[in-house]
Design a protein around this motif. Structure first.
Motif, PDB file in Angstrom:
ATOM      1  N   ARG A  41      15.043  39.400 -32.966  1.00 41.60           N
ATOM      2  CA  ARG A  41      15.641  40.566 -33.577  1.00 41.60           C
ATOM      3  C   ARG A  41      16.536  40.124 -34.732  1.00 41.60           C
ATOM      4  NH1 ARG A  41      12.454  42.392 -30.530  1.00 41.60           N
ATOM      5  NH2 ARG A  41      12.689  44.074 -28.979  1.00 41.60           N
ATOM      6  N   GLN A  42      16.274  40.628 -35.924  1.00 38.28           N
ATOM      7  CA  GLN A  42      17.133  40.411 -37.101  1.00 38.28           C
ATOM      8  C   GLN A  42      17.433  38.925 -37.328  1.00 38.28           C
ATOM      9  OE1 GLN A  42      20.553  42.970 -36.461  1.00 38.28           O
ATOM     10  NE2 GLN A  42      19.400  44.793 -37.004  1.00 38.28           N
ATOM     11  N   THR A  48      17.683  41.170 -24.929  1.00 44.56           N
ATOM     12  CA  THR A  48      17.507  42.602 -25.085  1.00 44.56           C
ATOM     13  C   THR A  48      16.634  43.127 -23.957  1.00 44.56           C
ATOM     14  OG1 THR A  48      16.875  44.338 -26.671  1.00 44.56           O
ATOM     15  CG2 THR A  48      15.439  42.410 -26.525  1.00 44.56           C
ATOM     16  N   GLU A  55       6.823  40.884 -25.653  1.00 45.89           N
ATOM     17  CA  GLU A  55       8.001  40.926 -26.521  1.00 45.89           C
ATOM     18  C   GLU A  55       8.753  39.598 -26.576  1.00 45.89           C
ATOM     19  OE1 GLU A  55      10.340  44.740 -26.540  1.00 45.89           O
ATOM     20  OE2 GLU A  55       9.304  44.960 -24.618  1.00 45.89           O
TER      21      GLU A  55
END
Length: 383
Positions: A41-42, A48, A55
Motif C-alpha cells: 500500500r502506497q 491491513t 492480496e
C-alpha cells in the motif's frame, strides 16, 4: 492466547502446499477470524485487512537502510520475501487511540455510556519472531503487572497467530544480537517457513491445539527430510545475513555509567525529536489521556492516545519539564529501551527489528550509538 511450545524440534512439522495455505486462510475466515496481514500500500508493505492470499505482497521485498525504505521486485514469487515493514502488531493490541469513557448530559447530571466490550477476532498473518517477542514484552507491561489493561487483555485473547520464519534479513535487522529471531519459537498457533526451490510450498509447525487442528483440516501432510533441512537452512541463512549487530555484553551497566557521555550531545545535534522511532517501535507504550467535550456541553469524552518520551510535554511534572532537552529525551529513550527496562520488566525493551533505524528521517542508528559509547566507555561531556 497461543500456548508456548518448548522447542521447535519437539513439534512435528508438516508440508503445506500453496493451495493448502490458501485453504488455511479461507478456513480462518469461515471460522470467524478477520485476516490481518501484509499487503503493498502506497509504496510500503503494511498490515491491513485481507480477504485472502491474493492480496499478499507476492514477489515483493523491501530494501532498508538508516533513514531509507524502498520496495523492489524479487526474482521469485515469494509471499513473505521481506523482513518487517513500518508497522508492528502493536497498533492492533495497544491501539493508537482508544475512547475510555463517554458521558451524555441528562436532566440531573451525566450518564456514562459503556464502551464496546468485545474487539474483533483477529488472525495475524505473517507475524515475525521479533514481533512475537515484542508482544511478549508488552504483555509484561499490560497484563503481568499489578494492574491489567482490560482493553489490551481483551484484544490479546482474541488472536490467532500465523507466524513466518524470516527467509530474508533486512538491512537494519539485528534480531540475532537480541536473541529474538529469526526463527519463531513461541507465541504462535502456526509457524511457517516458505520454501521456493523445488516448488512453492511451506513447512508448517503447530504451536497450539487449534493450530494443529487447522493444519489437519486443510490436509497438511508429512514433510520430507530434505524439506526439513531446507527449512532449517532458510533460517540459518537469514541469521547469517543480519544487516546490523549490537554487542549487548553488560549493556545495562554500560549505559548507566555513561549518562554524561559526550555521545549524547552528538546525537542531540542530529535528532529531530520527531517521535518516529517510538511510534514505529513494537514495544514502546507511552500514552497520554485527553478530555474533550462538544460545544454545547452535552457530551464529554475521555480518550487515551499514543504519546512519546520525545515530546516535551510528556515529562511535564508540577509546572515544569523534567527532560527539557533533546539530549535528555534521547538518552531517556535509549537507556530505558536496553537498560532500565531490565529493572522494570526483567527483559530488554529492544527486539532488534530495526524499525527505529529505518524510519528515523536523519538515519540515527541505535546499534551505532551503543557501539560509540562502548568504544569510549567512561568518557565525560566537556572532558
Amino acid at each position: 492466547m497461543p500456548e508456548v511450545p518448548s522447542s521447535a524440534s519437539e513439534k512435528a512439522r508438516a508440508r503445506l502446499s500453496l493451495e493448502q495455505f490458501e485453504a488455511l486462510l479461507a478456513a480462518l475466515r469461515s471460522d470467524g477470524w478477520q485476516l490481518t496481514g501484509p499487503a503493498v500500500r502506497q509504496g510500503a508493505i503494511v498490515h491491513t485487512r485481507l480477504s485472502g492470499a491474493e492480496e499478499l505482497p507476492r514477489g515483493w521485498t523491501a530494501v532498508q537502510a538508516a533513514g531509507r525504505y524502498t520496495l523492489a521486485r524479487r526474482e521469485d514469487e515469494a509471499l513473505f520475501g521481506y523482513s518487517v515493514g513500518p508497522q508492528s502488531w502493536k497498533q492492533l493490541l495497544f491501539v493508537p487511540r482508544l475512547r475510555l469513557m463517554r458521558a451524555q448530559r441528562e436532566a440531573e447530571g451525566f450518564r456514562v455510556e459503556p464502551e464496546p466490550a468485545e474487539p474483533p477476532r483477529l488472525a495475524l498473518i505473517g507475524a515475525r519472531s521479533c514481533d512475537l517477542h515484542a508482544i511478549a514484552v508488552q504483555d509484561r507491561t499490560f497484563l503481568e503487572g499489578p494492574y491489567e489493561d482490560p482493553d489490551y487483555a481483551a484484544r490479546r485473547e482474541r488472536l490467532f497467530v500465523v507466524a513466518v520464519n524470516c527467509g530474508q534479513a533486512g538491512g537494519t535487522c539485528f534480531c540475532v544480537s537480541m536473541g529474538t529471531g529469526p526463527r519463531a519459537t513461541f507465541g504462535f498457533d502456526i509457524a511457517l517457513t516458505e520454501l521456493l526451490e523445488g516448488g512453492h510450498r511451506f513447512l508448517a509447525e503447530a504451536g497450539s491445539e487449534r493450530g494443529a487442528d487447522l493444519l489437519a483440516r486443510v490436509g497438511a501432510g508429512p514433510a520430507s527430510e530434505d524439506e526439513l533441512h531446507a527449512a532449517d537452512a532458510v533460517v540459518e541463512r537469514t541469521a547469517r545475513g543480519m544487516g546490523r549487530t549490537m554487542d549487548t555484553t553488560d549493556i545495562k551497566d554500560l549505559l548507566y555509567r555513561n549518562l554524561e557521555h559526550p555521545r549524547w550531545d552528538d546525537v542531540a545535534q542530529r535528532c529531530l525529536a520527531c517521535t518516529n522511532c517510538t511510534l514505529a517501535c513494537p514495544t514502546c507504550f507511552c500514552s497520554t489521556v485527553e478530555d474533550t467535550s462538544d460545544l454545547r456541553g452535552e457530551v464529554a469524552e475521555r480518550w487515551r492516545r499514543w504519546d512519546s518520551c520525545f515530546t516535551l510535554d510528556h515529562s511535564h511534572l508540577h509546572g515544569g519539564n523534567v527532560r527539557h532537552t533533546i539530549r535528555g529525551r534521547y538518552r531517556q529513550w535509549l537507556t530505558h529501551k536496553v537498560a532500565s527496562w531490565w529493572d522494570q520488566f526483567g527483559t530488554s525493551g529492544c527486539v532488534g527489528c530495526g524499525r527505529c533505524i529505518t524510519w528515523c528521517p536523519v538515519g540515527i542508528d541505535i546499534t551505532e550509538e551503543v557501539a560509540a559509547i562502548r568504544a569510549t566507555d567512561g568518557a565525560r561531556s566537556g572532558a
